[in-house]
Enzyme design. Sequence first.
Site, PDB file in Angstrom:
ATOM      1  N   HIS A   1      -4.233 -14.653   9.044  1.00  0.00           N
ATOM      2  CA  HIS A   1      -3.196 -13.879   9.154  1.00  0.00           C
ATOM      3  C   HIS A   1      -3.490 -12.708   9.884  1.00  0.00           C
ATOM      4  CE1 HIS A   1      -0.586 -16.519   6.863  1.00  0.00           C
ATOM      5  NE2 HIS A   1      -1.441 -16.445   5.612  1.00  0.00           N
TER       6      HIS A   1
ATOM      7  N   PRO B   1       0.699  -1.137   0.058  1.00  0.00           N
ATOM      8  CA  PRO B   1       0.056  -0.041   0.035  1.00  0.00           C
ATOM      9  C   PRO B   1       0.813   1.231   0.056  1.00  0.00           C
ATOM     10  CG  PRO B   1      -0.263  -1.403   1.913  1.00  0.00           C
ATOM     11  CD  PRO B   1       1.055  -1.697   1.274  1.00  0.00           C
ATOM     12  N   GLU B   2       0.466   2.244  -0.874  1.00  0.00           N
ATOM     13  CA  GLU B   2       1.100   3.314  -0.974  1.00  0.00           C
ATOM     14  C   GLU B   2       0.136   4.618  -0.746  1.00  0.00           C
ATOM     15  OE1 GLU B   2       3.748   3.711  -4.483  1.00  0.00           O
ATOM     16  OE2 GLU B   2       4.134   1.599  -4.842  1.00  0.00           O
TER      17      GLU B   2
END
Length: 260
Positions: free
Chosen positions: A88, A2-3
């Site tokens: 997760h 993610p940016e």
Amino acid sequence: MPELPEVETVRRALEPRLRGLTISACEIRKPGFNHKALPGALRAAQGETIAAVRRRGKYLILDLSNGKNLVLHLGMSGRLSFGQNGPHTRFVLRAGSVSVAFHDPRRFGRVGCALPLLGPEPLSPEFTPEHLFRALKKSRAGVKTLLMDQRVVAGLGNIYATEALYLAKIRPGRPGRRVSRAECAALHDAIVRVLSLAVESGGSTLEDESFLDPAGNPGGFQKFVNVYGRKAGRACGHALKATPKPLAGRTSLYCPQCQK
DNA sequence: ACGAGTACCTGGCAGC
DNA sequence: TGCTGCCAGGTACTCG
């Protein structure tokens, strides 16, 4: 993964669902995750009301009613989702009837960390061509390395730095100090355009579908990607090349014909 | 002091 | 089919 555009997409999904709610649970779910958290940061959030959900660079910030805040970073493989625990799931936040799970297979993500020193927000007026020019001029490092340095400008990672350099016709390995003022203006403009379009598109969901927003929706910017993960430039059609050495440890693709 | 390199992790996929 | 090695959207450290 993610940016800035992906984190902003997450923020926009969270804000209306979380604002005004009181945190009833704020817990690490897997031991060994998040050893860098500030001591007591999660406990301090318990029972507090969420006043706002903000973003700074790639960081999400929950502003709390006690004046403190809770900072999250999604790292490389982090994802937030409403409800739903999975294998997760590293962290869970519950507020009112809303439950947000932080999934992170690679465990590079963080919760309750300190916000580091960051450069200007690229979509704010503080980010100017002149700021970029001065930052690049100081360094012999490659221009792409500098764009990914969060102290120069906050929020660019490998995808969007690669795309902006392509639009500005600048090779990623060119030393920052050799980028002219005029090129900096073009680069500034390219960064703003790429990020604006990516935010509007809801971020990038590449073929591996690693990015989904908290409701499970994919982004749409992959339709506009010119370079990242491609063999030929989408706009120019030329064969793309990787720099001989990675920059800042990342594969760096560019068009040898269009980028100088 | 700067910038390159490496460590941190796991999963997925190409190639043998 | 199944193993191995390589690669991945990020950050923060160490070392020359």
